[in-house]
Enzyme design. Structure first.
Site, PDB file in Angstrom:
ATOM      1  N   PRO A  92      29.836  16.273  35.934  1.00 40.37           N
ATOM      2  CA  PRO A  92      30.887  16.787  35.041  1.00 40.37           C
ATOM      3  C   PRO A  92      32.258  16.802  35.717  1.00 40.37           C
ATOM      4  CG  PRO A  92      29.275  18.514  35.553  1.00 40.37           C
ATOM      5  CD  PRO A  92      28.761  17.247  36.147  1.00 40.37           C
ATOM      6  N   GLU A 119      22.115  21.611  40.724  1.00 36.67           N
ATOM      7  CA  GLU A 119      23.575  21.762  40.843  1.00 36.67           C
ATOM      8  C   GLU A 119      24.239  20.478  41.314  1.00 36.67           C
ATOM      9  OE1 GLU A 119      25.112  24.592  39.719  1.00 36.67           O
ATOM     10  OE2 GLU A 119      23.058  25.052  39.093  1.00 36.67           O
ATOM     11  N   ARG A 161      26.190  -3.422  25.644  1.00 36.52           N
ATOM     12  CA  ARG A 161      26.621  -4.129  24.442  1.00 36.52           C
ATOM     13  C   ARG A 161      27.824  -5.025  24.691  1.00 36.52           C
ATOM     14  NH1 ARG A 161      30.847  -1.875  21.896  1.00 36.52           N
ATOM     15  NH2 ARG A 161      30.315  -2.537  19.791  1.00 36.52           N
ATOM     16  N   ASP A 176      36.353  -3.117  18.007  1.00 37.50           N
ATOM     17  CA  ASP A 176      36.035  -1.714  18.324  1.00 37.50           C
ATOM     18  C   ASP A 176      37.295  -0.849  18.284  1.00 37.50           C
ATOM     19  OD1 ASP A 176      33.547  -2.660  18.760  1.00 37.50           O
ATOM     20  OD2 ASP A 176      33.401  -2.109  20.863  1.00 37.50           O
TER      21      ASP A 176
HETATM   22  C1  JD8 Z   1      24.997  15.118  36.324  1.00 44.32           C
HETATM   23  C2  JD8 Z   1      23.307  18.071  37.503  1.00 44.32           C
HETATM   24  C3  JD8 Z   1      24.010  19.846  35.936  1.00 44.32           C
HETATM   25  C4  JD8 Z   1      26.172  20.038  37.147  1.00 44.32           C
HETATM   26  C5  JD8 Z   1      25.909  22.878  37.054  1.00 44.32           C
HETATM   27  C6  JD8 Z   1      24.158  22.615  35.433  1.00 44.32           C
HETATM   28  C7  JD8 Z   1      28.056  13.720  33.295  1.00 44.32           C
HETATM   29  N1  JD8 Z   1      29.631  14.982  31.111  1.00 44.32           N
HETATM   30  C8  JD8 Z   1      28.674  15.619  31.845  1.00 44.32           C
HETATM   31  N2  JD8 Z   1      28.303  16.877  31.687  1.00 44.32           N
HETATM   32  N3  JD8 Z   1      27.366  17.188  32.562  1.00 44.32           N
HETATM   33  C9  JD8 Z   1      27.088  16.114  33.331  1.00 44.32           C
HETATM   34  C10 JD8 Z   1      26.129  16.160  34.426  1.00 44.32           C
HETATM   35  C11 JD8 Z   1      25.522  17.398  34.751  1.00 44.32           C
HETATM   36  C12 JD8 Z   1      24.682  17.452  35.859  1.00 44.32           C
HETATM   37  C13 JD8 Z   1      24.408  16.329  36.641  1.00 44.32           C
HETATM   38  C14 JD8 Z   1      25.844  15.025  35.211  1.00 44.32           C
HETATM   39  C15 JD8 Z   1      23.542  16.752  37.674  1.00 44.32           C
HETATM   40  N4  JD8 Z   1      24.002  18.506  36.417  1.00 44.32           N
HETATM   41  C16 JD8 Z   1      24.913  20.714  36.785  1.00 44.32           C
HETATM   42  C17 JD8 Z   1      27.066  20.922  38.018  1.00 44.32           C
HETATM   43  C18 JD8 Z   1      27.222  22.295  37.497  1.00 44.32           C
HETATM   44  N5  JD8 Z   1      25.241  21.987  36.121  1.00 44.32           N
HETATM   45  C19 JD8 Z   1      27.921  15.082  32.883  1.00 44.32           C
HETATM   46  N6  JD8 Z   1      28.196  12.629  33.599  1.00 44.32           N
END
Ligand code: JD8
Length: 348
Positions: A92, A119, A161, A176
């Protein structure tokens, strides 16, 4: 293109055997290799996580299994004559995954996706591979997922795609919404097919008129109205030079300051939670704005209570020792639901 995916849940990628991407794989346009991260552990519990340095909630993915896995995968490719891959790590906190990045990645011969859970992955893994490969930490949007797997499915669909030979000419990539072209920076308007009337809803007469000029103008109006209603951020970024007199007249007839978007840069909450009036919006289910629940707020900095918190430094998710599944290109047919309904399988 070759794509390697490393995950503790390779079963998540069953959809890559289906539809557009499944067909691209059958045609040899795309080679997807799934890997179970736990195959690169050496303890009896196949441990991939440990407690975070500095304290805090949850668990962090240990660097050693990632190092062993990625070293093997990179070496295997070099052995088959491929150059170094690009490493994509969903998180994220990554840079936004956009259509522009999808186009850039679609031109690469080899991508490796590293799916974190818990995490996330010990940051030294990204630091280590950044000394050897191009590493991108990427986010698919401002909401919190439980791991990287779904983000990788999203990215592979967007990238796949774009590969030559994946789409038919009828589905040409060039029109698109976000691709360079006529409706640049506008979302698309509503679409219709036969019958001309369904449950009292008429297809707009202009689309049946055969008047191509009027149809093009009407479609552009609809695209502008929808962009105004749903994506004011795109409208604000529009180059005024791309607007004609008619566009400007239409936009100035629309109410100012429409609904909030999912943007995180919003300093203050909207004065009212009431959906914007959209007096000129087309009626019917095409209007995605009406009745839609408020988007979840992004709170990536806060500990995620939704995440399954492990009580002990054991894997929070069951350590399925399942070997990587063969590509389930075609599953068993859905059983018919009771009551004579067709099975809830979406058409492709
Ligand atoms: C990878 C673990 C969860 C992340 C605590 C719970 C992308 N747009 C997005 N939203 N979330 C992700 C994503 C979340 C992930 C992982 C991607 C690995 N988590 C963890 C840190 C904080 N949560 C994502 N691309």
């Amino acid at each position: 293109m070759r794509i390697d995916i490393v995950s503790i849940f390779p079963e998540y990628f069953a959809p890559l055997g289906v539809s557009l991407i499944g067909k691209a794989r059958e045609r040899g346009i795309l080679d997807v290799c799934l890997h179970q991260l736990r195959d690169w552990t050496d303890d009896v519990h196949r441990t991939v996580d440990d407690t975070p340095y500095g304290g805090g909630p949850g668990m962090v993915m240990k660097p050693e299994p990632w190092g062993e896995a990625l070293d093997d995968i990179i070496t295997s490719g070099a052995a088959t004559g491929q150059d170094q891959p690009r490493l994509i790590v969903p998180t994220p906190s990554g840079r936004p995954f956009t259509q522009q990045l999808a186009v850039e990645l679609a031109a690469e011969p080899w991508l490796v996706f590293a799916c974190g859970r818990y995490e996330g992955i010990d940051s030294r893994v990204m630091a280590e591979y950044a000394t050897r490969l191009r590493v991108d930490e990427v986010s698919i949007g401002d909401y919190v997922l439980a791991g990287g797997e779904v983000a990788v499915l999203v990215m592979i669909e967007a990238i796949g795609r774009l590969l030559p030979g994946v789409l038919g000419n009828a589905d040409s990539v060039t029109d698109d919404s976000f691709a360079p072209g006529a409706m640049h920076n506008l979302v698309e308007g509503p679409v219709y097919t036969k019958p001309p009337e369904w449950r009292g809803h008429r297809v707009p007469d202009v689309l049946l008129s055969g008047h191509h000029g009027k149809i093009a103008r009407w479609r552009r109006d609809q695209a502008l109205r929808r962009t105004h209603a749903n994506r004011p951020d795109l409208l604000a970024a529009l180059d005024p030079a791309t607007l004609d007199k008619h566009d400007r007249a239409l936009l100035s007839s629309l109410p100012p300051a429409p609904q909030e978007t999912a943007s995180t840069e919003t300093a203050e909450p909207p004065p009212s939670a009431t959906p914007h009036p959209a007096p000129l919006a087309p009626a019917g289910p095409a209007s995605a704005a009406s009745g839609a629940p408020e988007p979840a707020e992004l709170a990536p900095a806060a500990p995620d209570p939704a995440e399954l918190a492990p009580a002990a430094p054991e894997p929070a998710e069951p350590a399925s020792a399942a070997p990587e599944p063969a590509d389930p290109a075609s599953g068993a047919p859905e059983p018919a639901a009771p009551g004579g309904r067709p099975p809830a399988t979406p058409a492709t």
